[in-house]
Design a protein around this motif. Structure first.
Motif, short mmCIF file in Angstrom:
data_model
loop_
_atom_site.label_atom_id
_atom_site.label_comp_id
_atom_site.label_asym_id
_atom_site.label_seq_id
_atom_site.Cartn_x
_atom_site.Cartn_y
_atom_site.Cartn_z
N LEU A 140 -29.46 -2.89 2.85
CA LEU A 140 -29.75 -4.21 2.28
C LEU A 140 -29.38 -5.31 3.26
N ARG A 141 -29.25 -4.94 4.53
CA ARG A 141 -28.76 -5.86 5.55
C ARG A 141 -29.64 -5.77 6.78
N VAL A 142 -29.58 -6.80 7.60
CA VAL A 142 -30.11 -6.75 8.96
C VAL A 142 -29.07 -7.44 9.84
N ASP A 143 -28.37 -6.65 10.63
CA ASP A 143 -27.29 -7.16 11.47
C ASP A 143 -27.79 -7.52 12.85
N PRO A 144 -27.05 -8.37 13.58
CA PRO A 144 -27.44 -8.69 14.96
C PRO A 144 -27.46 -7.43 15.81
N ARG A 145 -28.45 -7.34 16.66
CA ARG A 145 -28.62 -6.16 17.51
C ARG A 145 -27.81 -6.31 18.80
N GLU A 146 -27.15 -5.22 19.19
CA GLU A 146 -26.37 -5.20 20.42
C GLU A 146 -27.27 -4.84 21.60
N PRO A 147 -26.90 -5.26 22.82
CA PRO A 147 -27.69 -4.88 24.00
C PRO A 147 -27.77 -3.38 24.21
#
Length: 242
Positions: A140-147
């Protein structure tokens, strides 16, 4: 193994053909002085009895399936998708569509630091999937993507990259350096042969204590407390402990 034809380097093919177990390969790694990275206990195949072996295809999950689709575009046949979902127990991060697409991309199996869903469909698909259980709820989330999203995956305390070999069976999941695949195969095969011979002798009435000259070990240890059973087994050619 899943029925589709896969390509892998010769040393991986040798490991696959031998069907060496994770305990045998773990013992081989210890004997060779290699780091042994074991997935935290509790991981299991969705369909019991399956196993998988291949080079890791790492991916970090942030709540959206697009990162898997991107990883599939770079996958080599026979790789094993290693999903880092942080060990979360509040959501499933992979289901039937993601696994079907993995099979279509030539992936040999999936191991998840987290949970799966769509269990009946995954069983029908047949691609080996290893996870810590199921949960009907998707993210239920969309988190910031890491490099590092497609460069490495965390799995418990371990970091897994494409330089790693993934081996999974009923005893768990190992991550081993792919550069040592041939040495691991040879050493694990020798351990397998020794242990099976020892087991056959036990069944025939030749006890393990007699095979390992255990009384001699106790006598020598009494004279030299620093003398270990590991040293003794190396001298007598045993393989129950490396």
């Amino acid at each position: 193994m899943h029925g589709q034809e896969t390509f892998m380097p010769q040393e991986f093919a040798e490991l696959s053909a031998l069907e060496l177990s994770t305990p045998e390969l773990a013992d081989a790694a210890v004997r060779l002085g290699l780091a042994v990275r074991v997935a935290p206990p509790g991981i299991a195949a969705v369909t019991p009895g399956q196993r998988v072996l291949g080079r890791a295809l790492p991916v970090r999950h942030y709540g959206s399936v697009d990162v898997f689709l991107e990883a599939y575009g770079t996958a080599g046949p026979g790789q094993v998708l290693v999903i880092d979902n942080g060990g979360r127990a509040d959501e499933a991060c992979a289901g039937d569509l993601a696994v079907l697409e993995a099979a279509a991309a030539g992936i040999a199996g999936v191991v998840i630091w987290g949970l799966h869903r769509d269990t009946p469909q995954l069983e029908e698909i047949g691609l080996p999937v290893f996870s810590y259980g199921s949960n009907p709820l998707g993210p239920l989330r969309v988190d910031p993507r890491e490099p590092e999203a497609l460069a490495s995956a965390r799995f418990g305390p371990h970091l897994v990259t494409a330089e790693d070999l993934v081996v999974a069976d009923r005893d768990g999941v190992l991550f081993l350096p792919a550069s040592h695949a041939r040495e691991l195969a040879e050493t694990a095969a020798a351990i397998h042969a020794t242990e099976r011979a020892q087991a056959d002798r036990i069944r025939a009435g030749d006890t393990l204590r007699r095979q390992t000259s255990f009384e001699d070990y106790l006598t020598r240890r009494a004279a030299d407390p620093a003398y270990t059973f590991r040293e003794h087994l190396r001298l007598v050619g045993g393989a129950i402990e490396v």
